[in-house]
Enzyme design. Structure first.
Site, PDB file in Angstrom:
ATOM      1  N   ASP A 142      43.116  39.773  52.954  1.00  0.00           N
ATOM      2  CA  ASP A 142      42.258  39.980  51.797  1.00  0.00           C
ATOM      3  C   ASP A 142      42.823  39.382  50.526  1.00  0.00           C
ATOM      4  O   ASP A 142      42.121  39.265  49.544  1.00  0.00           O
ATOM      5  CB  ASP A 142      42.022  41.467  51.586  1.00  0.00           C
ATOM      6  CG  ASP A 142      43.244  42.148  51.030  1.00  0.00           C
ATOM      7  OD1 ASP A 142      44.352  41.822  51.493  1.00  0.00           O
ATOM      8  OD2 ASP A 142      43.103  42.981  50.131  1.00  0.00           O
ATOM      9  N   ASP A 166      46.678  41.102  58.062  1.00  0.00           N
ATOM     10  CA  ASP A 166      47.422  41.585  56.927  1.00  0.00           C
ATOM     11  C   ASP A 166      47.305  43.110  56.950  1.00  0.00           C
ATOM     12  O   ASP A 166      46.451  43.651  57.654  1.00  0.00           O
ATOM     13  CB  ASP A 166      46.769  40.994  55.674  1.00  0.00           C
ATOM     14  CG  ASP A 166      47.408  41.486  54.419  1.00  0.00           C
ATOM     15  OD1 ASP A 166      48.639  41.568  54.397  1.00  0.00           O
ATOM     16  OD2 ASP A 166      46.678  41.783  53.471  1.00  0.00           O
TER      17      ASP A 166
END
Lengths: 348, 1096
Positions: free
Chosen positions: B753, B381
């Site tokens: 996250d 990400d």
């Protein structure tokens, strides 16, 4: 600016910092040997240098053993037919006939002076004392404990008489007890064979009870080997004890007794053999062995030979390594051998 | 399916729905044993061992006491069952605590204290501040006159900020006393696990209100396990209870992940099993033949003339039992122990503790550490993972003017400050949108300072920035916002919030200025969703350029827009909005449609650019991991140019001449197809002839088309290209990409996250979560959680690599030692009349597996082949792990050969040195066992790379232990081994035999190892040599790209047979062939590929 309530809470929860120790950080002091040429060559040379003397001393010890081996199974039985099948059945008929006299006389010449104690063994070849059915067919508890005479588990098919009385000692091993006997004489003087103390001491004191007596032994229709004396406790009938220490190999020797006088060179020994034991049905061999011992035990050239061979090969390997090292030295840890450092052109 | 909840109806609901008893237990006392055993026995290995153990009960065929299998088996089962039982008991205690908690509810109009487990659907539950919510509630009333309350949802989604919840408009203003008597019906969906949605309706019965249907959303709920905060009290009606709450439904048992190493071990076990069956059949036939030819002549064995019907099976079954030790029963236990230690090492590692927050790394999944060493693809990400997710307002462009420059950001730009204080209309409007159009909650602390609680870091950055520019959001009191601009207060009423969704990519609010009564819609969002919504005639070019320019700097951009609303237009729209909001089916789409009607004809005010700084150490980490041959894919929801910028700045793609970025785009299927083909062609050419670093970029829209219609070319591209940047992707697309790579048989690691990464994390072979600012949701779903992205390199290169190496040795060694003893048994059967006699006794067999051979090798989990520093300097060494060089059929064959050789050595030497008068069964067996123990000690020693004190203790102490155990057993008169060991140790020939066995067994192994080590060293060997001899190796640091053509698939991974040694340097990697050609530096990019470069 940010509202850090939650963050600080979560961090305090997990901030129990891992305690530092060299173990948890995988940083224990370690010795990291590598195979340097010197180390490896030294190892091989040391092995070679130490092994050859050991092998030689072992061989010489083995050489010092005086061993007399006499195979008597064939000569001690009449066989007068060219047809092997006939011979086979005749021999079996002979050995199974309890009425015939199976005495057989052999003469042996002592090749070298033999110092006492001299051990008398019988050797059986092709006898599978390690057979699955055989080796399991015993009950140590019965042999040890006089009150456990009824315990005949594992002893099938030599466990009970047909009426249900237990056989003591039960099992195939005891049932097939070796029963050839040897009587030795030197110059017509009887040469006594001491049969006391031929079994392991632990067998006499622990494995076999001193008030366990044989019962119903060899009383079934099928008679195996030797008989026992019913009024002598099992642990004093040492032939049984020796026999019951089953051998791991199909060719084995078992102690028959000890001669406690020296035998001189070229002395003629007359052996009177009662050839009772049936090795004929399975074409096994029977041998009488008279042998001295040294620190290595009986005669055994194998270990000495292998030691010398291994030692020699190690020296040879060391030599080859040294030669190769001298002809084509190769520095350890040369970065140019790392594949990602190699020049791609040279790798095609 | 729908559920109807009758509020406060004491008679109805009880029977239909479950009560609020929470049960996370897997077992009950009664079903524990059967269920647990059933679970354990559903595994093939355990079934096999059980079968063996059962066969051993048959005394006719068992070679040894059944205890030799039952003992370890029961031990293993007892250990894993008691672990399960303990876990379950703890769950039971937790449940009990939750179930017996006392809760105020309303029964027959009176408030009563009951246990939480007795709450029924429809009960009204009262909560006080800081209470935990016992079940899913629909909020009816709060202490707050505006009907708001605050909850902390950390237990549910890991987000630590406070969220506001409001009572449905229908309940607004109902008196506290009346709340006891309130009646009504709620129509809601059947229990489901979507914690973000609650599409329901409510109808209150008279006298409260007439039959009006009110829409309900997740905003009106209090979900189980949340905490009520900053609110004196709240009450709500229970809609889902017990295990049917949203939390309860979410609680799924994750499917256990299987590592590549495990799969390989399973495969090898299968092969061993087949080999075993073959051996058993051969020996079984030989045994039966011997029995008929020879065995019946052995009168002393007394074979019965007529056997039972199963007679032919007896000997094969005996051999099956003899050979059953070929599959080591201890391997599972050893591996489990080792794996949990690997996980502990990760937990303990102080170098992976985030120094700022103190958050340490955690291995939630203990079983997959080896996979870390075999990672081939990392899908990451961007926001919060590569970047810090600390948003700072950097630049802005207001009506064509650019504020902020190289020397400073917009907040320090004097021009902007000046414009703000002088009250330039454009700037004021811009600031207003920044301050109003958000869901931020201002919290005034006692000292008077205002802090903001925001879900989105972007919003927080905007609000903070506007506050610095004198437009301060001071208070949010229900729908009323207090804004203070240049010390003059303003009030706005928020009428509607048009929420942000990942599809809409914008949010808007409808506000009424309280003084003038004017209506506005204020909107902010991504450029591509806002810019097309302008009124005809507005020039958006400057803004588009600004967006582009900011994105080039790696900033995140937001476009701010507004429009005045007419009263009647709003009234008409708001009823539609209400209706859409109360639909039960497909609400999200309907709402989006309605929102679209209002979000039009905007006037663009400007562009705000927010910086999200890269985390510390990110470029270095990525560079090292790329050197280690790991391919990186960046999956982000951000816009393309920002993503590319970030990618360049963190070494994803090499800069200009070497690196190449190819873009797949297009609006229609055809365009995407053409673009994809072009990129694929270029990539193919580049891969095959040049030394370029090619990355492709694809956006969510093109990706969807590509995945749907052009899966094959896209897959090929994915395999060819080392790097990919996927922007504007949704969470499910992230998961799809992981799936795609997994289908190509690559080991994938997903790192993220936020909540939007959860699916990808769960999908990947290894999921890594960063315990970051977006909450712990990702970290909870992940197998590993770390504090910062830069710890990833340590996680993979140090922990993953060591784990792989250690497991490779441990597992193969387990097979080696089992083979060793099994081969001796097989050889022995040839001199025991092929009758299936066991040479070894029960004690030796059991202890051999459980103690003698397991203990020393367990300490190989401390072994380090190379120091951590060397690995970090030469990350390329990870290739060996990735391609499975240390554990594959060929290395296994090496171990197999070694065990065969050693078995021959032990057996031949034993039976020759213990021949004739010495050939007592017990002694021969002990000599053979001692030979094996001595050999294995030296094998472990030879294969150990670094000896710590523990290894010395284990290896040599184990030898001492072996003699100690056997002396003890030998001193028990009733044991079969009585006096044996004492007798042996007195004989010089015993020790001579041992030395000979060790020398004969180890010399060839040592010689071969030395030859290979010196003349054909593996890369690990080379590094070992250089590390330990002191000379540093300087790696030229060329990134060696991995090339993977579909052809490579056909090459078996490692097909080289390597006898006696466990490493096979000549084994080919999956990609070894073409790789070598690619790693020289070439500065010029071929002309044919330049046309695809993005030109701005």
């Amino acid at each position: 600016m940010s509202f850090s309530d939650g963050a600080s809470k979560s961090s305090s929860k997990s901030s129990t910092k891992p305690t530092y120790s060299r173990f948890t950080q995988q940083e224990l002091p370690a010795c990291k040997p590598i195979l340097t040429p010197a180390l490896v060559m030294a190892t091989f040379i040391v092995i070679g240098i130490t092994f050859i003397p050991i092998g030689l001393s072992h061989l010489s010890a083995s050489e010092n053993v005086v061993e007399l081996v006499d195979q008597y199974d064939e000569v001690c039985i009449p066989a007068d037919s060219p047809d092997p099948d006939v011979v086979y059945s005749k021999r079996i008929g002979y050995i199974q006939d309890e009425t015939t006299d199976k005495t057989c006389i052999r003469t042996l010449i002592v090749p070298k002076k033999m110092k006492q104690p001299i051990f008398v063994y019988y050797q059986l070849d092709q006898f599978y004392q390690n057979h699955r059915r055989y080796v399991k067919s015993r009950n140590d508890e019965q042999y040890r404990d006089p009150s456990a005479s009824a315990k005949t588990t594992n002893c099938e098919p030599e466990a009970q008489l047909s009426e249900g009385q237990p056989i003591v000692p039960c099992g195939l091993i005891a049932w097939s007890l070796f029963n050839d006997t040897y009587t030795l004489s030197r110059n017509d003087v009887a040469l006594p064979i001491n049969k006391k103390g031929i079994a392991w001491e632990s067998d006499r004191t622990h494995k076999f009870g001193d008030n366990v007596y044989s019962k119903n032994f060899q009383n079934r229709s099928l008679i195996g080997g030797g008989k026992l004396i019913d009024n002598i406790p099992l642990n004093q009938q040492e032939d049984l004890l020796v026999w019951m220490r089953t051998a791991a190999l199909p060719n084995f020797r078992k102690l028959y007794g000890r001669i406690e006088t020296d035998l001189e060179v070229n002395e003629i020994i007359k052996v009177v053999i009662q050839n009772n034991y049936n090795t004929y049905s399975f074409n096994g061999k029977k041998k009488l062995v008279i042998s001295t011992t040294t620190w290595i035990g009986g005669k055994n050239d194998f270990l000495g030979m292998v030691y010398i061979i291994v030692g020699g090969v190690c020296l040879l390997i060391a030599l080859v390594f040294i030669t190769v090292y001298l002809i084509k030295p190769r520095p350890l840890g040369d970065p140019s051998y790392l594949s990602w450092n190699k020049n791609p052109a040279s790798v095609q | 399916m729908k559920r109807y909840v009758y509020i406060n109806d004491d008679n109805l609901a009880k029977d239909i729905y479950c009560d609020n008893r929470i049960s996370n237990r897997k077992y009950t006392i009664l079903n524990f044993l059967p269920k647990n055993l059933w679970e354990q026995f559903s595994r093939f290995m355990n079934q096999y061992f059980l079968l063996i153990a059962c066969l051993q009960l048959w005394s006719l065929i068992t070679p040894v006491n059944p205890a030799s299998t039952w003992g370890p088996l029961i031990l293993i089962f007892a250990v894993s069952s008691s672990k399960e039982a303990w876990d379950d008991y703890n769950r039971y205690l937790l449940d009990k605590k939750a179930n017996e908690k006392e809760i105020w509810i309303v029964r027959q109009g009176i408030r009563k204290l009951i246990q939480a487990q007795d709450i029924c659907i429809g009960n009204i539950v009262w909560l006080r501040e800081n209470d935990e919510v016992p079940c899913d509630l629909l909020l009816l009333g709060t202490a707050d006159p505006q009907g708001f309350c605050y909850v902390e949802t950390a237990a549910l989604d890991g987000e630590t900020d406070l969220k506001t919840r409001s009572i449905p408009s229908a309940c607004m203003g109902i008196d506290v006393d009346l709340l006891h008597k309130i009646k009504g019906v709620i129509e809601c969906p059947s229990p489901n696990k979507d914690i973000r949605r609650f599409d329901a309706n409510m109808r209150l019965f008279p006298p409260f209100l007439d039959n009006d249907i009110f829409p309900l959303t997740i905003k009106n709920t209090l979900l189980q396990s949340c905490y009520l905060r900053n609110t004196e009290w709240a009450c709500g009606v229970a809609v889902y209870t017990g295990n049917q709450t949203k939390l309860g439904m979410c609680r799924g048992i994750a499917e256990p992940k299987l590592t590549a190493v495990d799969a390989m071990i399973d495969k090898l076990t299968g092969a061993v099993f087949v080999f075993q069956i073959v051996v058993v059949i051969v020996l079984g036939i030989a045994g039966n033949v011997f029995k008929d030819k020879q065995g019946r002549k052995l009168w002393y064995v007394q074979y019965p003339k007529e056997g039972p019907w199963y007679e032919l099976l007896v000997i094969p079954l005996r051999f099956e039992l003899l050979c059953s030790i070929m599959i080591p029963i201890s391997i599972k236990v050893s591996l489990d122990l080792a794996k949990s230690l690997y996980a502990k090492f990760i937990d303990w590692d102080v170098e992976m503790v985030d120094p700022e927050t103190g958050i340490r790394s955690n291995a939630a999944n203990q079983a997959i550490s080896e996979d870390l060493g075999q990672v081939e693809y990392i899908l990451t990400d961007k926001t919060g993972t590569l970047t810090e997710n600390k948003m700072i307002f950097k630049r802005c462009c207001i009506s064509g003017r650019f504020y902020g420059n190289e020397s400073g950001d917009a907040l320090t730009d004097a021009q902007l400050l000046n414009a703000a204080s002088t009250g330039s209309a454009d700037v004021i409007l811009f600031l207003k949108v920044m301050a109003i159009c958000n869901t931020v909650i201002p919290v005034r602390s006692k000292s008077g300072t205002i802090s903001y609680k925001a879900l989105s870091q972007d919003e927080e950055a905007l609000v903070c920035a506007s506050a610095r520019l004198r437009m301060v959001l001071e208070n949010k009191n229900g729908n009323i916002l207090d804004i203070n601009f240049n010390a003059s207060p303003m009030q706005y009423e928020v009428l509607d919030t048009l929420e942000f969704t990942s599809d809409r990519k914008r949010m808007s609010v409808v506000v009424r200025e309280c003084q003038s009564g004017e209506l506005f819609i204020l909107s902010k969002g991504a450029d591509e969703t806002i810019l097309p919504l302008t009124y005809s005639g507005q020039q958006v070019r400057t803004f588009a350029e600004a967006v582009e320019q900011y994105a080039q700097m790696g900033l995140r951009t937001l476009c701010l827009a507004w429009r005045k609303l007419e009263e009647d237009e709003y009234q008409e729209w708001t009823s539609m909005f209400k209706e859409a909001n109360s639909t039960l089916v497909d609400r999200e789409r309907r709402v989006a449609e309605v929102c679209q009607r209002l979000e039009r004809d905007f006037e663009i005010l400007g562009v705000a650019a927010i910086e999200d700084r890269l985390q510390e150490g990110v470029p270095e980490t990525i560079e090292i991991l790329r050197k280690a041959g790991i391919n990186f894919w960046m999956l982000t929801g951000d816009k393309m140019s920002t993503a590319i910028q970030i990618a360049l700045s963190c070494n994803f793609v090499s800069p200009e001449p070497k690196g190449q970025i190819l873009i797949i785009d297009g609006k229609t299927e055809d365009e995407v197809c053409r673009s994809l083909d072009r990129v694929l062609l270029t990539t193919r050419i580049t891969e095959s002839e040049s030394k370029q670093d090619v990355a492709f970029v694809v956006d969510g829209w093109a990706l969807e088309i590509a995945l749907k219609h052009y899966r094959k070319p896209f897959t090929e591209l994915a395999i060819l290209s080392r790097t990919a940047i996927c922007c504007r992707v949704t969470p499910s697309q992230k998961a799809q990409l992981v799936e795609l790579l997994k289908l190509c048989d690559y080991r994938t690691l997903a790192i993220g996250d936020g909540g939007n990464d959860v699916r990808m994390i769960q999908q990947a072979d290894i999921g890594v979560g960063i315990s970051g600012r977006e909450g712990l949701q990702a970290a909870r779903a992940a197998d590993y959680s770390i504090g910062k992205f830069r710890f990833l390199k340590r996680l993979i290169l140090v922990h993953g690599r060591y784990s792989y190496n250690r497991t490779a040795f441990l597992s193969q060694y387990s097979f080696y030692k089992s083979f060793l003893i099994c081969f001796i048994q097989i050889f022995f059967s040839f001199i025991s009349g092929v009758s299936g006699t066991s040479l070894f006794n029960t004690v030796s067999l059991m202890a051999y597996n459980v103690f003698y051979t397991s203990v020393p090798v367990l300490f190989s989990v401390l072994d380090k082949d190379l120091s951590e520093r060397t690995v970090m300097q030469h990350p390329q060494i990870l290739f060996d792990c990735q391609s499975g060089r240390l554990l594959n059929p060929s290395t296994f064959a090496g171990w197999f050969g070694r065990s065969l050789f050693h078995a021959i050595v032990v057996f031949v030497i034993t039976i020759h040195s213990y021949a004739f008068e010495k050939s007592v069964m017990e002694e021969v067996a002990m000599v053979a066992v001692s030979g094996c123990i001595w050999l294995q000690a030296f094998v472990v020693a030879l294969e150990t790379n670094s000896f710590t004190i523990f290894q010395h203790l284990a290896i040599w102490g184990n030898l001492v232990g072996f003699y100690a155990i056997n002396w003890i057993v030998s001193s028990i008169p009733t044991s079969g081994m009585y006096t044996i060991m004492f007798r042996l140790c007195e004989q010089p020939s015993y020790w001579i035999t041992m030395i000979l066995i060790v020398a004969t067994g180890m010399c060839p192994v040592l010689a071969l190892k030395y030859l290979r080590y010196t003349y054909r060293p593996s890369r690990i060997n080379l590094l070992q040599q250089s590390e330990r001899l002191g000379g540093p190796i300087l790696s030229s640091g060329i990134i060696e790209p991995k090339s993977r053509s579909s052809l490579d698939k056909d090459i078996p991974t490692d097909s080289v047979y390597e006898p006696l040694l466990s490493e096979s340097p000549s084994a080919t990697r999956r990609s070894a062939g073409p790789t070598q050609r690619l790693d020289s530096v070439q500065s010029q990019s071929p002309p044919h590929s330049t046309h695809t470069r993005k030109d701005n």
